[in-house]
Scaffold this active site. Structure first.
Site, PDB file in Angstrom:
ATOM      1  CG  ASP A  29      39.545  32.738  38.154  1.00 47.81           C
ATOM      2  OD1 ASP A  29      40.657  32.889  38.698  1.00 47.81           O
ATOM      3  OD2 ASP A  29      38.780  31.796  38.396  1.00 47.81           O
TER       4      ASP A  29
ATOM      5  CG  HIS B 287      42.426  30.460  40.577  1.00 44.27           C
ATOM      6  ND1 HIS B 287      41.155  30.853  40.263  1.00 44.27           N
ATOM      7  CD2 HIS B 287      42.305  29.622  41.628  1.00 44.27           C
ATOM      8  CE1 HIS B 287      40.294  30.277  41.097  1.00 44.27           C
ATOM      9  NE2 HIS B 287      40.966  29.520  41.931  1.00 44.27           N
TER      10      HIS B 287
ATOM     11  CB  SER C 286      38.857  27.350  42.828  1.00 43.68           C
ATOM     12  OG  SER C 286      38.756  28.522  43.576  1.00 43.68           O
TER      13      SER C 286
END
Length: 555
Positions: free
Chosen positions: A75, A299, A468
């Site tokens: 990521d 994220h 995601s």
């Protein structure tokens, strides 16, 4: 990097507001105690399309003994200091912290919690990178611009055709980003004004769904009632907690869009110079640094929390997996599109350092070095590692357009150790399918991906939406199965997760065109994942093979 939904659902479909697209919302708020996460609820008991996490632990796993499992998160970065993650981080047993030596001789110095393929040895890191379309246009334009196909040697016509296609897609992206910026920039101030006016009119400090459902003092004002009713429906379906979050996200969306225009779509921008590697040499892995957090860990931190946020403490949230599941951070996804070379190296690093499951909440629509990524995927297959990939957030049919990394090799059938995940909502109705989610028979299953509450940098928490978020929900499920049934192979994990996702025959809006279709038509299984059914199936199948997982009651 198609990570958060873009464009996001038109949140405020109001007569007095222009239609708009929003990025996934993120609300950073400290949380002193555990909160109820809809993802963990049970469809039957709670009338919510969660995956039955808590029921599974309470009823099926309470007397079973777990075994250690490592889940790699490829990521943008993971906050290693987060209060709800620091205990569950993988620690490389062969590495001594900060001594500047590759103690375990794996080729990576001081990789205590993982590795960062987006930095250099001096500690500098890439944040914003180019879209793949930008990289391709920058490389191919000098070779083919202004030429006709017949003037190009036959051996190079395929590349010429690629340039013609990617040039059009690049122009579309530039147009869309410009339009989005022109829309979002003024909208932030407009929404902020509406938010403040509503607070004053209703005498409240926060405009959330509870206030909008029963607005105080609005019964004598038909116009205000109409406005609050419309806002309530939009806010409820979006998964956003309040209008403050909407305002904050529109501002963030405008800032991010401007960043994409200035950098990700800039043909002259060369961020890779920071690393100093030969980006065309996919065999090279001797680059990067040990900083798995990087400049923007929002994220990856959110993804890591979904998988395995600490279930043993009394704060924050609960991840799907625990208690012996550990998160390995592998930084390879910038703000922009990931490089195939970095993805291939990230997969190999995770496999070689003990990961059983790899979460990949990223993707793109061009893959110029696909062969290197496919070879890494095959390497993971040979080593028995499950790959879990987000389907993408562009409302596309991935049977018609490939979303990379691809779940199927250039020749042959689908990989037996590769799961592709679409995003679903909390209610079993027309909004069960997230309207941003990619879909198609190459999507294996759907999983919760709308309004998902998880960890944020700085020991805070907030909501995000996207495939995601759906992928790590499934990666967490796979980790639970592998932890309590360690004999299961990667192919077993994929099969059990798919077989236990019962088909859901609900009429939903197809993301691409909003046409009403049966939910079962949007993926190969037609179902939403469920941990309870998966554990039941794993229990039966391992028992039938004479390899039941260890149980405290049986010792």
């Amino acid at each position: 990097m198609s990570v958060f939904p873009r464009p996001f659902p038109a949140l405020l479909g109001l007569a007095l507001l222009p239609a708009t697209s929003l990025f996934a919302q993120s609300v950073n708020t400290p949380t002193p105690a555990k909160v109820v996460q809809w993802t963990h609820l049970d469809p039957q008991k709670d009338n919510t399309m969660g995956i039955s996490t808590q029921r599974t632990y309470d009823e099926l796993l309470k007397n079973r003994i777990p075994t250690p499992v490592i889940v790699a998160v490829i990521d943008a970065g993971v906050d290693t200091t987060h209060e709800d993650l620091k205990r569950v981080l993988w620690k490389n047993p062969g590495e001594i912290v900060g001594n500047g030596i590759d103690d375990d001789k794996n080729g990576y110095v001081d990789d205590v919690h993982g590795w960062n393929f987006l930095g250099n040895r001096q500690g500098q890191n890439i944040d914003v990178d180019l879209y793949e379309e930008t990289r391709l246009v920058a490389r191919l334009k000098p070779l083919y611009e202004g030429k006709t196909r017949t003037s190009v040697p036959a051996a190079r016509r395929a590349e010429y055709d690629l340039y013609q296609k990617v040039k059009k897609d690049f122009a579309i992206k530039v147009k869309e980003e410009n339009e989005q910026y022109m829309e979002l920039a003024p909208l932030a101030g407009q929404l902020e004004g509406i938010n403040e006016q509503l607070k004053q009119a209703l005498g409240v400090a926060r405009i959330d769904t509870a206030v909008l459902r029963n607005p105080p003092g609005a019964s004598t004002n038909p116009q205000l009632l109409q406005l609050t009713s419309q806002l309530y429906a939009s806010l409820k379906s979006s998964g956003l907690p309040d209008l403050d979050a909407v305002v904050a996200q529109v501002k963030t969306g405008a800032t991010e869009t401007k960043k994409h225009l200035d950098y990700s779509l800039n043909l002259d921008f060369k961020p890779r110079a920071i690393i100093g590697d030969d980006e065309d040499d996919t065999r090279d892995h001797n680059y990067g640094n040990a900083d798995i957090t990087g400049p923007d860990a929002l994220h990856g931190t959110h993804v890591a929390g979904i998988i395995a946020a600490d279930r043993s403490n009394t704060i924050g949230i609960d991840g799907v997996a625990g208690p012996l599941v550990r998160i390995m951070g592998v930084r390879a996804v910038p703000n922009g599109d990931e490089h195939d070379k970095d993805v291939a190296n990230a997969i190999r690093y995770a496999v070689d350092n003990g990961a059983s499951i790899i979460n990949m909440s990223f993707g793109k629509y061009y893959s110029p070095q696909r062969a290197a990524v496919d070879a890494a995927i095959r390497y993971a297959e040979a080593k028995g590692v499950l790959l879990v990939h987000a389907a993408g957030n562009e409302s596309k049919n991935v049977d018609a357009v490939v979303h990379y990394p691809a779940p199927v090799p250039t020749t042959g059938t689908a990989y037996p150790h590769f799961l592709t995940i679409g995003a679903s909502g909390s209610t079993n109705d027309a909004e069960l399918t997230a309207n941003f989610s990619n879909f198609g028979q190459r999507v294996d299953v759907f999983a919760p991906g709308v309004g998902i509450y998880s960890t944020m940098p700085g020991s805070t928490y907030g909501n995000e939406s996207g495939t995601s978020m759906a992928a790590p929900t499934v990666a967490g499920m796979a980790a639970v199965l592998k932890s309590y049934f360690p004999q299961l192979t990667a192919a077993d994990l994929k099969r059990i997760i798919m077989q236990s996702a019962a088909p859901v025959h609900t009429q939903v809006a197809r993301p691409s065109d909003k046409k009403k279709v049966d939910f079962t038509t949007l993926s190969s299984t037609g179902g939403v994942v469920n941990l309870y059914r998966a554990v039941e199936l794993a229990t039966r199948q391992t028992a039938a093979k004479g390899g039941g997982a260890s149980s405290a009651g049986g010792r």
